[in-house]
Design an enzyme around this catalytic site. Structure first.
Site, PDB file in Angstrom:
ATOM      1  CG  PHE A  66      -6.034   1.187  -2.554  1.00 32.61           C
ATOM      2  CD1 PHE A  66      -5.154   0.887  -1.530  1.00 32.61           C
ATOM      3  CD2 PHE A  66      -7.395   1.090  -2.303  1.00 32.61           C
ATOM      4  CE1 PHE A  66      -5.617   0.502  -0.289  1.00 32.61           C
ATOM      5  CE2 PHE A  66      -7.874   0.704  -1.055  1.00 32.61           C
ATOM      6  CZ  PHE A  66      -6.972   0.412  -0.037  1.00 32.61           C
ATOM      7  N   GLY A 107      -4.059   7.261   4.428  1.00 33.87           N
ATOM      8  CA  GLY A 107      -4.232   6.155   5.365  1.00 33.87           C
ATOM      9  C   GLY A 107      -2.911   5.463   5.616  1.00 33.87           C
ATOM     10  CB  THR A 108       0.190   5.752   3.717  1.00 36.96           C
ATOM     11  OG1 THR A 108      -0.009   7.157   3.541  1.00 36.96           O
ATOM     12  CG2 THR A 108      -0.353   5.044   2.501  1.00 36.96           C
ATOM     13  NE  ARG A 160      16.899   5.744  10.315  1.00 36.49           N
ATOM     14  CZ  ARG A 160      17.303   6.997  10.531  1.00 36.49           C
ATOM     15  NH1 ARG A 160      17.478   7.813   9.508  1.00 36.49           N
ATOM     16  NH2 ARG A 160      17.541   7.412  11.749  1.00 36.49           N
ATOM     17  N   GLY A 175       4.623   1.521   0.579  1.00 32.82           N
ATOM     18  CA  GLY A 175       3.242   1.543   0.094  1.00 32.82           C
ATOM     19  C   GLY A 175       2.892   0.396  -0.828  1.00 32.82           C
ATOM     20  CD  GLU A 176       3.292   1.702  -4.501  1.00 33.61           C
ATOM     21  OE1 GLU A 176       2.365   1.515  -5.291  1.00 33.61           O
ATOM     22  OE2 GLU A 176       3.351   2.730  -3.792  1.00 33.61           O
TER      23      GLU A 176
END
Lengths: 337, 753
Positions: free
Chosen positions: B250, B476-477, B642, B718-719
């Protein structure tokens, strides 16, 4: 974690021999003690693992109650059919606590002997009278969000974290112990202590004594009861305030009632005089309010936990309503009944 | 490696694919930094300091050294030499100031600072001995109280590279004074800690020949490699850093953490392999999201059209570095408003430096701004969703630039439809179910769509197996899976015949993983590398009997599917990739390529604004009497260009929403102001949502074709998932209860009526 000797006795007599002395800790499920060891809060020179003692099981007593083995797990107890049918308040309180994984490991004896979750008690870099007598209490005037509003002393404002113990207080359970001085039975109200001038003593157990069982009396309150727990999230948090109510109605009136609070004091908080105000009364907000006021008489926040005083009062009223209506708080549906 | 037996055979960009590293993770085959078996490793246990500020006057380590198995007690007095100049300690994402050096000297700058490292042959001996190290201090006055620190707030002269100064337009003060409707509020966010599951850990393998391999929990292997080389005097090529698996970060692993400093120092001193793992409590002694205060003034016409916005925010930093975030710009970018101004400062306190935490700046600023927007909507008596549409801006309103794309209107529409927003009643406290008050809230999220130059290598072997590799990270993304999907898409090879490699500093150059740029950047790099492999295959295909692909002059004339390459113009003319390799007697084709923005991309970056957007709809139920909040429904509609892998993309957004629930209701690191110390430093008392706190979450990806934003048209995820979730929850709580809460988290004590 310091180095310690380790013993794993298989019978009680051997356990008591190994358990003699000041710096000894009995290890059961380990869900609290191991944390305390890792944090250097508990520093026993000998750990006596009692997991192999024959203290498991749940049995009917001759008096019509139930005997909970000290080493029966919280899960076994919560889902025991007799507990569920006859003492649903206890089952509910157990299921309000911790997580399934922790309840699988935690034992009944360990549950009532768990230590406070006070931030300062757990952090050896800060002063704490409970951990090191005479150091002072950093929680007073510090971060006191989770601390006590009743029965505090100038030495300690910690709370007892157990949910199970709150239900046991309402049920007037008895704690059976054995020790170097022989066997004895302690009324639940006398088992946990207020901090006073000896905050390091959580209970009235003497050194070397061991809990063997918890006895539930015959009166079990299977219909009108509730365990209502308010906390920082909907699961897996210690109570900010919890309320156990055990009630028996006869006709329109309250024949018997017990109210115990968790999260507000160094022990499950009961006051028979508050319960007396309800006995013989018709249930209702006014009567409940009077009982709540009596139960909370003298409650005072430490700053960070001032909110607990009105929270406790509202929770008591709601819990009494839930118990009266026979609509106890579910521990799975998080909506408050 | 990846077991994808249950997946469809033909997959590519847009196919929902289970993460290819999933089986390795759930079967324990995936090794994390503390889990690598290294021979004769020493265990290092960190001794954390007690005071917030002062000097170490003495360290009594005799008792610790007497513990059998203890090899060394490393302190500032006996550590090996290290770089002297601050510039040598600047990591890839360094910020202005003096970077922290563990065991640098006798100064104590924050509570919990590492003051010694005990090294022993066993972890148990090291941990026991660590408890015996007795450190004496000379204490100095400290301050960790954010409110007191505001007296020292300042806009630093030296700005962080990533910082964007707010741009003012018009005369915001005058327009505010003259506005029909005015709203003014002060909004706050508590300090939060990242709390990834995996603790920060480093294992240094000392090879004895001057080289080291460092298994480190971080978000950028090459960044840590350069940092170690620079700070501790290694040649760059003698340091290999591996972070093949990262158990969440994070942002806490964007910059090298102090455990890697300690592990390398110890290895250097003892010339042995060393492992250092932080405890959960020590995870609260470094990176955290800054505490924030944000005052917002909004002026509007009676219709709800904004005429003025005045923003002024301050966030916390340390005394030794200035962490700066983009806090006040998001509302200015997102909403049309002729007069706007923004001010931003940082306030120093005696803690470790605050750090980027998921959606740094926006998770704070946009979330809080969206509460202010809700307040103005109510002042204007306009439905909060309609209010946002009234003030919709088709251009970046602060930078006065067009967007490459902005499908926020579609996100509003699709999100509202899925949520059933049109059934909402406007008045607060107007919806209830028994003793529960029901509230519906909405908020808008904005984040940057970023791209960073990244390289990748593609290696095709004669058996038809493809490996793609880049030094990026997967925290983990889903980066492994993104790389596999892009490679499968480009060369038509089934995922089970593709291996993705990352998390190794020796792999082709990639930036630190963060900022939502990894999928767009690594994906593009994998694509250009695979295209280059395709070109070589096309050349080699000339050796195939009958020359079926002779009509093709480049890969653009070909389709790749099912392990075959075919002419676009004449799909019947095709050949298997393995057949081409065989015919041309090629064992392997290996290509390394770099994806960069290129000239047209640079021009576009200068002229156009690139953002992801979200519309978040929330239902809460609040017990009227006891203040217990349940977040019963969330719809998050995302416009992010996309989507490479809809499955892991959805997981990204789900995780963001859950973290947003925590920001709204739970997360708060509590400081003892007298001790200068975080007190709820464990998982039991620092609350994040439990399963019971997470109910229905629906994720919608709206169609947003955008070939200009990045080479693949990918904006990154991610954010965006966390941004404004807490704002929507705060707005829903207002709608339910009529109570407006401006300080996050909204804990139960604030709600008890």
């Amino acid at each position: 974690m310091i180095r310690f000797d380790y013993a794993r006795p298989t019978d009680l007599a051997e356990a008591l021999r190994e358990g003699a002395g000041e710096e000894v800790a009995y290890l059961a499920g380990g869900t609290n003690l191991v944390d305390l060891l890792k944090e250097n809060v508990a520093r026993p020179t000998r750990v006596v693992d009692i997991a192999r003692l024959p203290l498991t099981g749940i049995e009917d007593t001759a008096q019509g109650g139930l005997r909970l083995g000290a080493l029966a797990t919280n899960t076994e107890t919560a889902y025991d059919q007799r507990v569920q049918a006859r003492y649903p308040l206890l089952s509910s309180a157990l299921l309000a606590g911790a997580t399934a994984q922790l309840r699988n490991a935690a034992t009944n004896g360990g549950n009532i002997n768990q230590r406070t979750r006070c931030y300062y008690f757990y952090d050896v870099a800060t002063p704490c009278n409970k951990r090191e007598p005479g150091q002072g209490c950093a929680a007073i005037g510090g971060v006191s969000r989770i601390h006590a509003i009743l029965g505090t002393s100038h030495q300690c404002i910690a709370t007892h974290p157990s949910d199970m113990a709150v239900a046991l207080a309402a049920l007037k359970a008895e704690v059976r112990v054995t020790g170097p001085g022989g066997d004895r039975v302690i009324a639940f109200a006398d088992y946990h202590r207020l901090p006073g001038d000896e905050p390091w003593r959580d209970t009235t157990l003497e050194p070397g004594e061991l809990v063997t069982a918890i006895d539930l009396p015959p009166e079990s309150f299977p219909t009108n009861f509730t365990y209502l727990k308010l906390r920082e999230r909907l699961s897996y948090a210690f109570a900010l305030v919890s309320v156990a109510v055990a009630m028996r109605l006869e006709g329109e009136r309250i024949a018997e009632v017990r109210i115990a609070l968790g999260g507000v004091a160094h022990k499950p908080w009961r006051r028979p005089e508050a319960e007396d105000l309800l006995r013989g009364q018709e249930p209702g907000r006014e009567a409940f309010g009077a009982a709540a006021d009596a139960l909370l008489e003298g409650a005072r926040g430490q700053g960070g936990n001032d909110f607990k005083v009105p929270m406790a009062r509202k929770a008591i009223l709601r819990a009494l309503e839930q118990a009266t209506a026979g609509t106890p708080q579910s521990q799975t549906d998080k909506r408050i009944a | 490696m990846p077991d994808t037996r249950h997946e469809p055979i033909k997959v590519g960009i847009g196919t929902p694919l289970s993460r290819v590293d999933g089986v390795d993770k759930v079967t324990g085959q995936a090794h994390y930094a503390a889990e690598y078996a290294v021979p004769d490793v020493l265990y290092g246990v960190i001794v954390s300091g007690r005071i917030a500020k002062g000097r170490i006057t003495a360290i009594a380590d005799g008792a610790a050294r007497a513990v059998p198995g203890v090899v060394e007690v490393l302190t500032h007095m006996n550590r090996p030499s290290e770089a002297w100049r601050d510039s040598k300690w600047k990591d890839e994402l360094a910020i202005p100031g003096d970077p922290f050096r563990a065991l640098g000297d006798d100064r104590i700058q924050f509570s919990g600072q590492p003051v010694a490292l005990v090294l022993a042959e066993t972890f148990e001996a090291a941990r026991f001995a660590a408890s015996l190290v007795d450190v004496s201090y000379e204490e100095e006055p400290h301050n960790v109280d954010f409110d007191l620190s505001l007296a020292e707030k300042t806009l630093p002269t030296y700005k962080r590279k990533s910082f964007h100064a707010p741009k003012s337009h018009g005369d915001a003060d005058k327009a505010y004074a003259e506005a029909d409707l005015r709203h003014e509020g002060e909004y706050r966010l508590a300090t939060e800690h990242h709390n990834p599951m995996e603790m920060h850990a480093s294992t240094v393998h000392w090879h004895g020949d001057g080289t080291i391999t460092v298994y480190d929990k971080c978000q950028g292997a090459q960044g840590v490699q350069s940092y170690i080389a620079s700070a501790f005097g290694f040649r760059q090529e003698d340091v290999q850093v591996i972070n093949a698996y990262v158990g969440g970060a994070f942002g806490s692993g964007l910059r090298p953490q102090y455990q890697v400093q300690l592990a390398v120092l110890a290895a250097k001193k003892l010339e042995r392999s060393v492992r250092v793992v932080m405890t959960r409590q020590q995870m609260f002694t470094h990176a955290h999201r800054p505490q924030a205060i944000y005052s917002i003034k909004l002026g509007a016409e009676r219709t709800g059209k904004l005429t003025s916005m005045i923003n002024d925010a301050t966030t916390s930093t340390s005394r030794f570095e200035n962490n700066m975030e983009d806090v006040v710009t998001w509302g200015m970018i997102n909403y049309a408003c002729p007069n706007m101004s923004g001010a931003y400062t940082v306030a120093p306190r005696d803690t470790y430096t605050s750090a980027d935490m998921r959606a740094p700046g926006a998770a704070t600023g946009m979330t809080l701004f969206e509460i202010a927007m809700d307040e103005m909507a109510y002042k204007a008596k306009v439905d909060p969703l309609e209010f946002r549409q009234i003030n919709y801006s088709d251009i970046d309103a602060m930078n006065r630039q067009p967007f490459t794309s902005k499908a926020l209107r579609e996100a509003y529409r699709e999100g509202a439809a899925a949520f059933g927003w049109d059934r909402r009643s406007f008045e607060p406290r107007s919806m209830r179910d028994g003793r529960e008050l029901i509230g519906w809230g909405v908020a808008t999220g904005v984040w940057d769509a970023q791209f960073s130059k990244t390289s990748a290598r593609a290696t095709l072997t004669a058996d038809g197996h493809l490996e793609v590799a880049s030094a990026t990270a997967d925290i983990g993304t889903g980066t492994y899976t993104v790389m596999t999907l892009v490679a499968a898409d480009t060369l038509g090879i089934a995922p089970e015949r593709i291996t993705s490699r990352l998390g190794d500093s020796r792999l082709p150059t990639a930036p630190v993983e963060g900022g939502s740029w990894a999928a767009a950047s690594t994906g593009a790099a994998v694509q250009v590398a695979c295209r280059a492999v395709g070109e070589k295959l096309l050349k080699a295909a000339a050796k195939v009997e009958g020359q079926p692909l002779a009509a093709a002059s480049s890969v653009d004339d070909l389709t790749f599917a099912d392990g075959r390459m075919a002419l676009k113009s004449e799909p019947g003319r095709s050949v298997a990739i393995t057949e081409v390799m065989q015919a041309a007697t090629i064992d392997r084709i290996e290509v390394e390529e770099t994806a960069s923005t290129g000239l047209s991309g640079l021009v576009s970056q200068a002229r156009k604004s690139r953002k992801t957007h979200s519309a978040v709809f929330v239902e809460v139920r609040v017990d009227e009497e006891l203040g217990q909040v349940r977040v019963t429904r969330v719809v998050s509609a995302i416009a992010a260009g996309r989507i490479i892998n809809p499955k892991t993309a959805r997981s990204q957004i789900l995780g963001g929403v859950v973290m947003g629930i925590g920001m709204a209701l739970h997360e708060e690191t509590l400081a003892d102001l007298r001790l200068g110390r975080w007190m709820n430093h464990n998982y039991a008392e620092y609350h994040i949502p439990a399963h019971a706190d997470v109910q229905d979450i629906e994720v919608i990806f709206v169609d947003e074709p955008d070939p200009e934003v990045t080479p693949l048209g990918v904006k990154g995820l991610g954010e965006i998932g966390i941004i404004s979730v807490a704002g929507a929850i705060a707005n829903a709580i207002f709608h339910a209860t009529g109570q407006r809460h401006r300080s996050l988290p909204i804990t139960i004590d604030k709600l008890i009526a």
